[in-house]
Scaffold this active site. Structure first.
Site, short mmCIF file in Angstrom:
data_model
loop_
_atom_site.label_atom_id
_atom_site.label_comp_id
_atom_site.label_asym_id
_atom_site.label_seq_id
_atom_site.Cartn_x
_atom_site.Cartn_y
_atom_site.Cartn_z
N LYS A 80 29.69 15.89 -47.66
CA LYS A 80 29.82 14.75 -46.75
C LYS A 80 31.13 14.05 -47.02
O LYS A 80 31.54 13.89 -48.18
CB LYS A 80 28.63 13.81 -46.98
CG LYS A 80 28.59 12.59 -46.08
CD LYS A 80 27.32 11.80 -46.37
CE LYS A 80 27.16 10.56 -45.48
NZ LYS A 80 25.87 9.87 -45.74
N SER A 158 23.01 9.57 -41.97
CA SER A 158 24.44 9.63 -41.68
C SER A 158 25.10 10.89 -42.23
O SER A 158 26.26 11.15 -41.96
CB SER A 158 25.13 8.40 -42.26
OG SER A 158 25.07 8.38 -43.69
N SER A 182 19.53 8.75 -45.11
CA SER A 182 20.67 9.53 -44.64
C SER A 182 20.73 10.96 -45.16
O SER A 182 21.57 11.74 -44.72
CB SER A 182 21.98 8.81 -44.99
OG SER A 182 22.09 7.63 -44.23
#
Length: 480
Positions: A80, A158, A182
């Site tokens: 990420k 996310s 997330s």
């Protein structure tokens, strides 16, 4: 032999050691899939091709010399884009930070490098990890993240790029982060496994801060076992994070036994086996979509074959209120320079351009009282969860929602995963597992939550569940 894009980590590891394919071949295979399919999924910030091939060549050379760094040696992965990778963009999903770069790897990336893993990509994420209150999927300069199981569906946030990249077989595993859902959201939406470790289990040095006392780093992968192997490589860390703040497991709110740093080992010397002692919350799936509820009930039947399932009730605390106050106040502090410089006005989602302002208005007394309440319920949950291997809930109330639709308009009134706020605020580990599909072929997920530092108990339950089900072996035909 041909490379299977959806193989688990032990399968790749065995093939590399038998010489069926090299790390360079596996890495080029993943790089090509990333470059071909990653843009379609809006999953990419950057492909780290030069670094990846360099690391893969080293992995092959070491294996040829008998140097074996462990189960991740020579295996590609992505992170990420809030984890720094030296010299590559680390954008935090935000248009104003599109060209941001750091000179050093984050601690987690450095540990994976030491384990012989091969970094192939920086993966898309919701801008500022969703902290500014995005209300629809298009909240990143890379575009709305696309679900691996439906081109018109959201990958979840996310850690969106991490979920879709693993779900579509572009990478064997990826790192994500979770402050409040997330990791579990993209795991649920993309039909993969996602492990949220205990707060403080993984060093966050070199990562964007959303909430100093709630952020956690963890893997998304094909199986529960894969998640344990990755956590084994990245666990442990320094007593201070990159901001000089306490980076251990929650001195301000955790039970005393959570304070000291603990070593982690996976697989453990003694693997837990059935029968397991499990618990559920009353009405956990009552207001979920039909498919979510039906698959949850079927999962409970499978789990009953592996042990006992007991109903428990959470003690009465304002969990979500306390977690919301803490997260928003800490976000306001963490993003102070960004907001003060006016950069938030250039974010992609219109609501994010002002969403971070409210946290700046939270009185110190409210923040401190939220910390005090959290200390109380963290201890209460620790006592409640102590007898159990895992608490079982639906991972989410819904399947992946349509792209272009505001969150509030999709399945209004659907609520599930009642441990999201309590578990994240208390820093508890959780494992999301695929547990079925709806009528449109979209995956649903199962959530296993454990006591602090109880990752291996949760993983043992997850492995046993996956031994009697095959949902984790399903693959979206479009990417097969």
């Amino acid at each position: 032999m041909p490379i299977d894009a959806f193989a688990d980590l032990p399968t790749h590891a065995a093939a590399l050691r038998r010489g069926e394919y090299s790390s360079v071949a596996l890495t080029e295979f993943c790089l090509n899939r990333l470059e071909t399919h990653g843009p379609t999924l809006n999953a990419l910030v950057a492909v780290t091709r030069e670094r990846a091939l360099r690391e893969a060549e080293r992995a092959d050379a070491e294996l040829a010399l008998g140097v074996d760094r462990g189960p991740l040696h020579g295996i590609p992965y992505g992170v990420k884009d809030l984890l720094a990778a030296a010299g590559y963009p680390t954008t935090w999903g935000a248009e104003p930070l599109r060209n941001q770069r750091f000179e050093q790897d984050s601690a987690a990336v450095a540990k994976l490098t030491a384990a012989g893993a091969v970094l192939c990509a920086k993966l898309a994420m919701a801008e500022w990890a969703g902290g500014f209150g995005y209300e629809q999927p298009d909240a990143s300069f890379t575009g709305p993240a696309v679900c691996a199981w439906g081109e018109d569906r959201w990958a979840g946030g996310s850690s969106s790029g991490s979920g879709s990249a693993v779900g579509a077989g572009l990478l064997p595993f990826a790192l994500g982060s979770e402050t409040w859902g997330s990791i579990h959201s993209p795991a649920n939406n993309n039909g993969v496994c996602g492990l949220r470790p205990t707060f403080g289990r993984v060093d966050r040095a070199g990562c964007m801060t959303l909430s100093w006392t709630m952020d956690k780093l963890g893997p998304l992968a094909r199986t529960a076992h894969d998640c344990g192997l990755v956590l084994n490589a990245i666990a442990g860390g320094a007593p201070l994070n990159d901001d000089g703040e306490a980076g251990g497991a929650g001195e301000a709110f955790a039970p005393d036994e959570m304070v000291a740093e603990r070593a982690y080992r996976y697989p453990p010397e003694r693997v837990r086996t059935p029968p397991f002692k499990l618990a559920v919350l009353p009405g956990a799936a009552e207001r979920a979509q039909d498919a979510v509820r039906e698959n949850y009930e079927a999962s409970l039947e499978a789990l009953r074959s592996l042990g006992t399932v007991e109903e428990i009730e959470l003690p009465a605390f304002p969990y979500e209120v306390a977690a919301t106050v803490i997260l928003n106040a800490e976000l306001a502090a963490a993003s102070d320079d960004f907001v003060s410089a006016g950069l938030s006005w250039d974010l992609t989602a219109p609501e994010d351009r002002y969403g971070g302002l409210a946290g700046r208005m939270i009185p110190a007394v409210d923040y401190l009282n939220a910390l005090r309440v959290r200390a109380k319920f963290a201890r209460a949950l620790d006592r409640l969860f102590a007898p159990f291997d895992a608490i079982v809930t639906p991972a989410r109330a819904t399947v992946a929602q349509p792209l272009g639709m505001p969150f509030r308009r999709y399945a209004p009134g659907a609520t599930a995963e009642t441990l999201g706020g309590p578990a994240n605020a208390a820093g508890l580990p959780g494992l999301c597992l695929p547990n079925g599909f709806d009528a449109d072929g979209l995956p649903t997920g199962l959530n296993l939550v454990g006591r602090a530092f109880g990752e291996n108990r949760v993983l043992a339950v997850g492995r046993a569940y996956q031994a009697v089900t095959d949902w984790h072996t399903r693959r979206p035909e479009r990417w097969a």
